[in-house]
Design a protein around this motif. Structure first.
Motif, mmCIF file in Angstrom:
data_model
loop_
_atom_site.group_PDB
_atom_site.id
_atom_site.type_symbol
_atom_site.label_atom_id
_atom_site.label_comp_id
_atom_site.label_asym_id
_atom_site.label_seq_id
_atom_site.Cartn_x
_atom_site.Cartn_y
_atom_site.Cartn_z
ATOM 1 N N TRP A 230 0.852 -1.189 0.000
ATOM 2 C CA TRP A 230 0.000 0.000 0.000
ATOM 3 C C TRP A 230 0.891 1.242 0.000
ATOM 4 C CZ3 TRP A 230 -5.036 0.410 -0.922
ATOM 5 C CH2 TRP A 230 -5.864 -0.709 -0.723
ATOM 6 N N TYR A 231 0.609 2.128 -0.962
ATOM 7 C CA TYR A 231 1.276 3.415 -1.051
ATOM 8 C C TYR A 231 0.232 4.519 -0.877
ATOM 9 C CZ TYR A 231 5.633 1.515 -3.027
ATOM 10 O OH TYR A 231 6.820 0.837 -3.226
ATOM 11 N N GLN A 232 0.677 5.646 -0.368
ATOM 12 C CA GLN A 232 -0.144 6.855 -0.288
ATOM 13 C C GLN A 232 0.435 7.873 -1.268
ATOM 14 O OE1 GLN A 232 0.401 9.755 2.971
ATOM 15 N NE2 GLN A 232 -1.728 9.356 3.517
ATOM 16 N N LYS A 233 -0.440 8.460 -2.083
ATOM 17 C CA LYS A 233 0.021 9.427 -3.086
ATOM 18 C C LYS A 233 -0.781 10.710 -2.923
ATOM 19 C CE LYS A 233 1.962 10.820 -7.057
ATOM 20 N NZ LYS A 233 1.607 12.234 -6.938
ATOM 21 N N LYS A 234 -0.063 11.803 -2.615
ATOM 22 C CA LYS A 234 -0.682 13.128 -2.553
ATOM 23 C C LYS A 234 -0.204 13.949 -3.740
ATOM 24 C CE LYS A 234 -1.381 13.215 2.445
ATOM 25 N NZ LYS A 234 -1.178 13.965 3.715
ATOM 26 N N PRO A 235 -0.979 14.944 -4.146
ATOM 27 C CA PRO A 235 -0.583 15.757 -5.315
ATOM 28 C C PRO A 235 0.816 16.342 -5.144
ATOM 29 C CG PRO A 235 -2.836 16.222 -4.701
ATOM 30 C CD PRO A 235 -2.294 15.343 -3.623
ATOM 31 N N LEU B 165 3.085 0.300 3.897
ATOM 32 C CA LEU B 165 3.292 -1.029 4.434
ATOM 33 C C LEU B 165 3.284 -2.030 3.293
ATOM 34 C CD1 LEU B 165 0.239 -2.529 4.370
ATOM 35 C CD2 LEU B 165 -0.154 -0.839 6.166
ATOM 36 N N PHE B 166 3.772 -3.242 3.601
ATOM 37 C CA PHE B 166 3.644 -4.320 2.639
ATOM 38 C C PHE B 166 3.562 -5.649 3.372
ATOM 39 C CE2 PHE B 166 7.864 -6.271 2.732
ATOM 40 C CZ PHE B 166 8.692 -5.248 3.174
ATOM 41 N N TYR B 167 2.919 -6.583 2.730
ATOM 42 C CA TYR B 167 2.847 -7.963 3.200
ATOM 43 C C TYR B 167 3.724 -8.829 2.316
ATOM 44 C CZ TYR B 167 -1.012 -8.204 6.600
ATOM 45 O OH TYR B 167 -1.797 -8.108 7.717
#
Lengths: 114, 113
Positions: free
Chosen positions: B34-39, B47-49
């Motif tokens: 999972w990545y978070q992307k802001k402008p 995180l990752f599994y």
């Protein structure tokens, strides 16, 4: 800390022109390097990758990139762009010691004028 | 089939309310991210599994939870959304033997009001 810098937030070129998108990285060793592309309303897709060996790597759609250890760079190039190349391009690296962690740059918006 | 699917594509949440985002892949990949992307910002790894082992980044350790009930599914859970959580959330999967080759979904856009 490891990082990826894409100095150009936005690049505009005319169709048929050559292209270079710049990428610099910060890492004490030689990382694995990647370029991803995101077309409108799609997820990021891998364009090309560098692990070792020949510093020039070929990717899809006639893109290529050149790794330079002395410059800590991995610039993306294309000899002749098409309007359909308009997209956001992300440079990324992963660490030899922790290959699961992929670190991205901010991306470069490429706009190709028809 | 190299598809990673994310649901919902758009999520509107109130401050203080929980948010659950879902990701699925049918490629039998052992690793999901999972990545978070802001402008105007780089995608930020949350995180990752790897298989059933969860790895969370130190600076987001307490802000995000995740579960992976089976190989195909992975969720991202926010217990109490704040305005700063407004962002695009990108799910990706990969085969651990192929370094750095991530397959991304289209993203889930979260807006917190």
């Amino acid at each position: 800390a490891q990082s990826v810098t894409q100095p150009d937030a936005r690049v505009t070129v005319s169709e048929g022109a050559s292209l270079q998108l710049r990428c610099k990285y910060s890492y004490s060793a030689t990382p694995y390097l990647f370029w991803y592309v995101q077309y409108p309303r799609q997820g990021l897709q891998l364009l090309l990758k560098y692990y070792s060996g020949d510093p020039v790597v070929q990717g899809v759609n006639s893109f290529e990139a050149e790794f330079s250890k002395s410059n800590s760079s991995f610039h993306l190039q294309k000899a002749s762009v098409h309007w359909s190349d308009s997209a956001v391009y992300f440079c990324a690296l992963s660490l030899v010691t922790n290959a699961y962690k992929v670190i991205f740059g901010k991306g470069t918006h490429l706009h190709v004028l028809p | 089939d190299t598809t990673v699917k994310q649901n919902p594509r758009y999520k509107l949440a109130r401050v203080g309310k929980p948010v659950n985002l879902i990701c699925s892949q049918t490629m039998n990949h052992d690793t999901m991210y999972w990545y978070q992307k802001k402008p105007n910002q780089a995608p930020k790894l949350l995180l990752f599994y790897y298989d059933k082992i969860l790895n969370r980044e130190a600076d987001t350790f307490e802000k995000f939870q995740s579960s992976r009930p089976n190989n195909s599914f992975c969720s991202l859970y926010i217990g109490s959304a704040g305005l700063e959580y407004s962002a695009m959330y990108l799910c990706a999967s990969s085969r651990s033997q192929i370094t750095g080759q991530l397959y991304f979904g289209e993203g889930s856009k979260l807006t917190v009001l």
